[in-house]
Scaffold this motif. Sequence first.
Motif: not given
Length: 596
Positions: A333-340, A346-350, A537-540
Amino acid sequence: MKDILSQAKAYLCVCLLLLIVGCKNNEGNYAKATNNVADLTSLYVGFLSKSIKNLNQMKGSSLASQKELYVNARKNFKLAEPILAFTDRNNYKSLNAPNIIQVKGEASKDTKVLTPIGFQVIEENLYEETIDTTVLNRAIKVTSARLKLVKDNVMLKLKDYHIVWLLRDEITRIATTGITGFDSPVLSQSLKESSYAYQTLIDIIQLNEHKFKNSKVKQDFINALQEAQVALSHEFNSFDRFSFIKNHTNKQLQLLIAIQKDWEVVFPFEMALSNNMRYLFGEDAINLSYFSDHLSDTTNLVDKIEFGKELFNDVSLSKNYNMACATCHVKDLAFTDGRKTFDENQTRNTPTVTYAAYQRAFFMDGRAGSIEGQVVGVVENHNEFNMSMDSVVSRVLSNDMYKTKIESLYANKRIDYNIRHAIASYIKTLNTFNSKFDRNIRGEENTLTNEEKFGFNLFTGKAMCATCHFAPVFNGTVPPNYKDTELEFIGVPQTTDTINAQLSSDLGRYNVFNTPERKHFFKTPTVRNIAKTAPYMHNGVYNTLDEVMEFYNKGGGAGLGIKNEYQTLPFDNLQLSQEEIDAVIAFMNTLTDQEY
């Protein structure tokens, strides 16, 4: 050791070598200082003087005359730009800054909130429907005074490698900010102004023609700049930026290498741009070590990268043996996690860690200054690894294989830093510049569709995306000097409700230093690999790029009715058609890298 010493020398001496104000002519192995200092100084001072004169004449003139005088003042400022930006970066940055407040000194606890000055401030105020003459006259007065200060303290002495650096900086500046409209927010005179800057590069080459052993090298470079000037004679929105960079910028960079070979230039070190940069969108275009922690070294680097990759994927670094860096930063996932957000705590998107190396600030609020520092933040976060670095050291040393690697790869006793350095070294390899777009703009293949090219031209033009997401990395670290990673307030909402939109409750940068003017500011991330990094965005809050583009097209938070004082988007709304939105998204989808 040689690498360490040369790197240390680079970072300790850079300011002295680049200031070039009042420096003495040192004889030695490096290229000779230019013999035509008076001519170059006269050229430069002439531009500054004309700009100052036009600014001073604006006071008391009619509105029509003020606008004409401003255009002339700005023209001479842009003619001076290649020299000013190289020899006096701070003043150039102030004089060409966007019309938004500047916050300085937070980290040193000497916070200052500065009212902006410079040409963009004048331009935006001069073309308002209702002009605040007090604000306008102050901007004119302070800008003129700053230019006079620069002019009165000019003492140029450029060696050959300085001139090459200056030329490369300006070629890159034109391609990454000049043709995007970054500093011509109202008049959209960026293409014409870029042509002015090219003219000064031609003048500099002609003033140094005695240095050429091969006159063809000189003429080829001048011809290339003149061809670019012809191409720039075009309407802003329909300008083909893809073809310009592919056919002109890349050619100029390659011819510049021919110049430095002809002059037999010896560089003392590399700045942000590689001394052998051949393409704007190339893996070797930007000097990666320029962004490294000053304690870093490159000995046994291949083995350290492999060690860092093992640590990146090891859950034993977390308190409950249930989380590794790779848990949230998933390769596929290009080193993200696919989640909000990763979980309810957590409050911020990975964010992706691809291209993270090309930044000056880390975490979404910019609270860490290096990847090594970011590792500490993850380790100590109660909702992440929930450990101390001492505990991580203990676990690493309890692993016989890791202990052996620490002892063999690192000769010092800074084990906690060595662990962070290894992880950072691996993360710094996740920048391949091998996407479909990169391969096409380098001329390696011809597979982009007309829609994808159109999307890039919109992204770097009418849609104004590239005024915050700077090419070639498409993040907020400002080329060509790469000294600053910008934070922006764009007004991201809490939910997708566009009728009763509410601003996200996350205060962002404010939580780091409690500076009121930094509420809701976040770092500008890369859009590379964006097709794989949803939600956004920072909050998905947004799940699709269509939703992201709709948000920007309406004018960010302000366009949703969210009232705020400090929004930094350089537009009210974009007025993009659905066809144009689709094209921008099609372009962004070409930024997906091949396998890492």
